[in-house]
Design an enzyme around this catalytic site. Structure first.
Site, PDB file in Angstrom:
ATOM      1  N   HIS A  54       0.851  -1.192   0.000  1.00  0.00           N
ATOM      2  CA  HIS A  54       0.000   0.000   0.000  1.00  0.00           C
ATOM      3  C   HIS A  54       0.884   1.238   0.000  1.00  0.00           C
ATOM      4  O   HIS A  54       1.796   1.347   0.817  1.00  0.00           O
ATOM      5  CB  HIS A  54      -0.867  -0.041   1.278  1.00  0.00           C
ATOM      6  CG  HIS A  54      -1.772   1.123   1.460  1.00  0.00           C
ATOM      7  ND1 HIS A  54      -1.936   1.760   2.669  1.00  0.00           N
ATOM      8  CD2 HIS A  54      -2.588   1.761   0.579  1.00  0.00           C
ATOM      9  CE1 HIS A  54      -2.820   2.738   2.535  1.00  0.00           C
ATOM     10  NE2 HIS A  54      -3.222   2.764   1.282  1.00  0.00           N
ATOM     11  N   HIS A 102       1.263  11.829  -0.928  1.00  0.00           N
ATOM     12  CA  HIS A 102       0.402  11.176   0.052  1.00  0.00           C
ATOM     13  C   HIS A 102      -0.673  12.169   0.474  1.00  0.00           C
ATOM     14  O   HIS A 102      -0.406  13.071   1.260  1.00  0.00           O
ATOM     15  CB  HIS A 102       1.234  10.753   1.257  1.00  0.00           C
ATOM     16  CG  HIS A 102       0.549   9.734   2.127  1.00  0.00           C
ATOM     17  ND1 HIS A 102      -0.765   9.853   2.521  1.00  0.00           N
ATOM     18  CD2 HIS A 102       1.002   8.583   2.671  1.00  0.00           C
ATOM     19  CE1 HIS A 102      -1.083   8.803   3.276  1.00  0.00           C
ATOM     20  NE2 HIS A 102      -0.028   8.015   3.378  1.00  0.00           N
TER      21      HIS A 102
END
Ligand SMILES: *[C@@H]1O[C@H](CO)[C@@H](O)[C@H](O)[C@H]1NC(C)=O
Ligand SMILES: *[C@@H]1O[C@H](CO)[C@@H](O)[C@H](O)[C@H]1NC(C)=O
Ligand SMILES: *[C@@H]1O[C@H](CO)[C@@H](O)[C@H](O)[C@H]1NC(C)=O
Length: 393
Positions: A54, A102
């Site tokens: 991930h 992110h």
């Protein structure tokens, strides 16, 4: 008041002739391993289990000041060296370029998409008998032509697989050996693609081929085998499976650190990523077995985890694939090595005050007002902030 913000957003060894491999598989693979085992060569891409990292480029290491929003300790090259075969990242626009960020580029910017793809290209060139999957979360709706330009810049388009149609079934995907021989060893899934233009044929729209379980989980009892996305098969296992979509198990846990900030749960990682023998029904091993035996009647095609090296998650994937003697894998570098320490302390030591937080505290002490981005960067370490006692080397 901060609004709730979620930070989830992932050598060939000659095979000794004494190993008993059925002759057919031996011949098909010329005794070579495909994705770390000769047993996998003759199996369909859709029928084996691939370990996924991930947010692969978002690291909790020296390059990010050991950011607690990093989802992995080790970079994409090490992930692939260690058995990960699906790498994932979020694409955001930053100053007219496509970057891997992110949630937001002010939080964690892992650089240009093309540079990350080039890292994958270099790894694939060194490992010609491996099939790799890239999953791109197209957070800022990059046009397909722009994504194509990133793959071209990394010289990867000719290695990509182009599906014959969108109506694939779980078993109609080519075998690993077929993908390797055709030199189409890179599978690319994207979510989502703007519907305004036609994507190049290798950019597969993820939810036409895959169904995923829920992902914003902060309580292990909420892990579920139920399909969550796409909406057409939401909570309908039968519809999801009969549609031919490949099962994708999200198995990573968040931690609500206060102020609505969620970051990867590092304290429970041993259990979250653990094999069935780790105990508890929520370990990766137990959970994958549960989905397989009680709900799906087949194993997950993909398993996505944070901190892939922990558990270790690959044990569960090997068990699902029936691989007991993987070949060509490298162990991850020692996490206690000097290179991976910060302030002289191992990076995953509990309660360790991360660089970003120390900087933030300095800013507050000196009277400046940190931006939301600064606050988010250190998300997940609030208890230590409030409790004081900052000790950063
Ligand atoms: C990946 O990490 C290893 C260990 O820290 C480092 O030696 C290597 O240069 C890194 N590779 C890339 C492409 O960043
Ligand atoms: C998680 O599980 C609890 C019960 O264990 C339930 O009340 C809650 O709604 C669930 N949350 C989600 C997001 O499904
Ligand atoms: C968790 O993993 C670490 C190494 O990754 C190990 O040292 C530790 O003993 C493990 N803890 C449990 C409870 O399994």
């Amino acid at each position: 008041m901060l609004k709730a913000l979620s930070l989830f957003l992932p050598f060939f060894l000659p095979i000794a002739t004494s190993i008993s491999i059925p002759p057919r598989q031996w011949q098909q693979s010329n005794g070579k391993a495909c994705n770390n085992s000769p047993l996998l060569c003759s199996l369909s891409y859709g029928e084996i289990t691939h370990l996924g990292a991930h947010n692969s480029p978002f690291l909790r290491d020296a390059s990010t000041g050991f950011s607690s929003s990093g989802n992995q300790f080790y970079n994409t090259t090490i992930q692939l060296d260690s058995g990960v075969r699906l790498v994932s990242g979020q694409i955001h626009e930053n100053d007219g370029e496509w970057h891997l960020c992110h949630t937001s580029c002010s939080l964690l910017d892992a650089g240009r998409v093309r540079d990350w793809l080039s890292e994958i290209k270099r790894w694939m060139d060194r490992n010609p008998n491996d099939v790799v999957t890239v999953l791109l979360v197209n957070a800022d709706n990059a046009p397909p032509a722009d994504l194509d330009a990133e793959f071209k810049a990394a010289d990867l388009t000719s290695s990509t697989y182009k599906p014959p149609s969108t109506s694939m079934t779980q078993s109609s995907w080519p075998t690993l050996q077929a993908l390797i021989e055709a030199k189409t060893r890179l599978m690319v899934f994207t979510t989502s693609l703007p519907s305004t233009s036609t994507p190049p044929p290798y950019l597969m729209n993820e939810f036409e081929y895959i169904f995923e379980t829920a992902f914003e989980i902060v309580n292990p009892s909420n892990f579920s085998c139920n399909p969550h996305r796409p909406s057409q098969v939401h909570n309908n296992i039968n519809a999801a499976l009969t549609s031919g979509r490949l099962p994708f198990l999200n198995h990573f846990l968040g931690n609500e650190g206060g102020l609505g900030i969620v970051s990867p749960n590092i304290d429970k990682i041993n259990i979250t990523n653990g094999p069935a023998t780790a105990g508890g029904t929520q370990s990766l091993g137990s959970f994958a077995q549960k989905c397989q035996r009680e709900y799906w009647g087949r194993k997950p095609t993909f398993i996505l985890v944070d901190y892939f090296d922990q558990g270790p998650a690959i044990e569960t994937v090997d068990a699902l694939n029936g691989v007991s003697e993987p070949v060509g894998r490298k162990p991850v570098p020692d996490s206690n090595s000097e290179a991976l320490k910060v302030g002289g302390r191992p990076m995953r030591e509990k309660g360790y005050m991360f660089r970003g937080l120390a900087d933030l505290l300095e800013m507050v002490k000196s009277g400046s007002q940190p931006s939301l981005g600064n606050w988010i960067w250190v998300g997940g370490e609030w208890g230590a902030l409030i409790g004081g006692g900052v000790a950063v080397g």
